[in-house]
Scaffold this motif. Sequence first.
Motif, short mmCIF file in Angstrom:
data_model
loop_
_atom_site.label_atom_id
_atom_site.label_comp_id
_atom_site.label_asym_id
_atom_site.label_seq_id
_atom_site.Cartn_x
_atom_site.Cartn_y
_atom_site.Cartn_z
N ARG A 1 0.83 -1.20 0.00
CA ARG A 1 0.00 0.00 0.00
C ARG A 1 0.86 1.26 0.00
O ARG A 1 0.60 2.22 -0.73
N MET A 2 1.93 1.29 0.83
CA MET A 2 2.83 2.44 0.87
C MET A 2 3.59 2.60 -0.45
O MET A 2 3.80 3.72 -0.94
N PHE A 3 4.00 1.48 -1.04
CA PHE A 3 4.73 1.52 -2.30
C PHE A 3 3.84 2.14 -3.40
O PHE A 3 4.29 3.02 -4.15
N LYS A 4 2.62 1.69 -3.47
CA LYS A 4 1.70 2.22 -4.49
C LYS A 4 1.39 3.69 -4.25
O LYS A 4 1.25 4.48 -5.20
N LYS A 5 1.31 4.07 -2.99
CA LYS A 5 1.06 5.48 -2.66
C LYS A 5 2.20 6.37 -3.18
O LYS A 5 1.96 7.46 -3.72
N HIS A 6 3.46 5.92 -3.04
CA HIS A 6 4.61 6.73 -3.44
C HIS A 6 4.94 6.61 -4.92
O HIS A 6 5.32 7.60 -5.56
N ILE A 7 4.83 5.41 -5.48
CA ILE A 7 5.28 5.15 -6.85
C ILE A 7 4.12 5.14 -7.85
O ILE A 7 4.31 5.43 -9.03
N GLY A 8 2.93 4.83 -7.37
CA GLY A 8 1.78 4.83 -8.27
C GLY A 8 1.39 3.47 -8.80
O GLY A 8 0.32 3.32 -9.39
N ILE A 9 2.24 2.46 -8.61
CA ILE A 9 1.97 1.10 -9.04
C ILE A 9 2.45 0.13 -7.96
O ILE A 9 3.17 0.52 -7.04
N THR A 10 2.07 -1.15 -8.09
CA THR A 10 2.49 -2.14 -7.11
C THR A 10 3.95 -2.53 -7.33
O THR A 10 4.50 -2.30 -8.41
N PRO A 11 4.59 -3.12 -6.30
CA PRO A 11 5.97 -3.57 -6.48
C PRO A 11 6.16 -4.54 -7.64
O PRO A 11 7.14 -4.44 -8.39
N LEU A 12 5.25 -5.50 -7.83
CA LEU A 12 5.37 -6.45 -8.93
C LEU A 12 5.26 -5.76 -10.28
O LEU A 12 5.99 -6.09 -11.23
N LYS A 13 4.37 -4.80 -10.38
CA LYS A 13 4.22 -4.04 -11.63
C LYS A 13 5.48 -3.21 -11.89
O LYS A 13 5.95 -3.12 -13.03
#
Length: 361
Positions: free
Chosen positions: A344-356
């Motif tokens: 959730r934090m990763f998507k908030k900062h980067i805009g996509i999931t870690p796997l994506k």
Amino acid sequence: MSNRSEIEKLLTQFTPLEMDFKRIYEQTGAPVSENDFMKLLKKYGRMPHTLKEEFQTVIVSNSSDIPADFPRDGQFSDSQWFLEHEDISVRKHPRYSPASYHTHGFIEITYVLKGTCHQDFRYPGGQSEALKLPEGSLCILPPKLEHRVMLFDDSIMINLLIRTSVMKNTLAELVAGGHALFDFFLYTLYENTRPNYLLFHTKGDTSIRDLILDMINESCMEKQYSQKALLLMLGLFFTYLQREHSEGVQFSRTTSAGITYIPQILSYIQQNYAETSVEDIARHFSFSTSYLGRIFRENTKTTVMDVIQQVRIEKACELLASTRISVQNIAEMVGYSDVTYFIRMFKKHIGITPLKYRKNI
């Protein structure tokens, strides 16, 4: 111009404009007045753009308008000091020029190549500060900082002018690399609501001196990709400052006492991001958590926890791009025990999931 000694020799010579300024100073005992300055700009057409241009034939202007280079209400615009294609401009500060307070929207770096100069600052609320800068002094002035330079002898000051957009959009990617001091530059230059200078005493550092002379040379050659070359040189310039002079940075006297701790705090977070917390940082620096939070509120537009999260996500990006370690293990490595919260934090900062993110890389 082809070598540094030739550039230094040329810098010591008085340009036609400087000779006019000096003549008026010696006649009146005072710097050029606003009216005389305007007359001289009409005579020359505009302020010389490069060192090379300073010695070229005088441009005569018949216009009766106020010259474009004269700051209205003490405020310079980018268009008055940069050509349309320019992001970086390197100039010699004209000796004996008017010592008037002014502001601008771009970043200015002043470097005392020879002798001594005086630089004064005025801050919101009526406070002021005067600096006497010896040879080797290097001062970074953020946008909107009201200041003036007094240079009434044979000393030489070089000005590096940088569009704010370059520092925000390009230089950070080119040079920062997560370095704590450069992060602090960004906070101070763009997030601080009270603009303050950064001062370095480089003294006999020939790397800084030679690089500035090389930048002057590059700006005078007017070759293809000159701006790209200057941008890369500027990146090297900041790298030298980070590597050799991080410990000697000096802040404005009006800066709150807490701001001097911010580079140390950022460095601590960089080294301990996976295990640290706001409470740990406060304890390490013998602060209360409320005082630590106040330091960041007063001097930046972020919080300590936001910085910790940002560093953790940056490290996670590096691991996702360079390894095949699972997302769950990466989450644990950068400080998240809950992989769902990490995603959730990763998507908030980067805009996509870690796997994506990994798939895109």
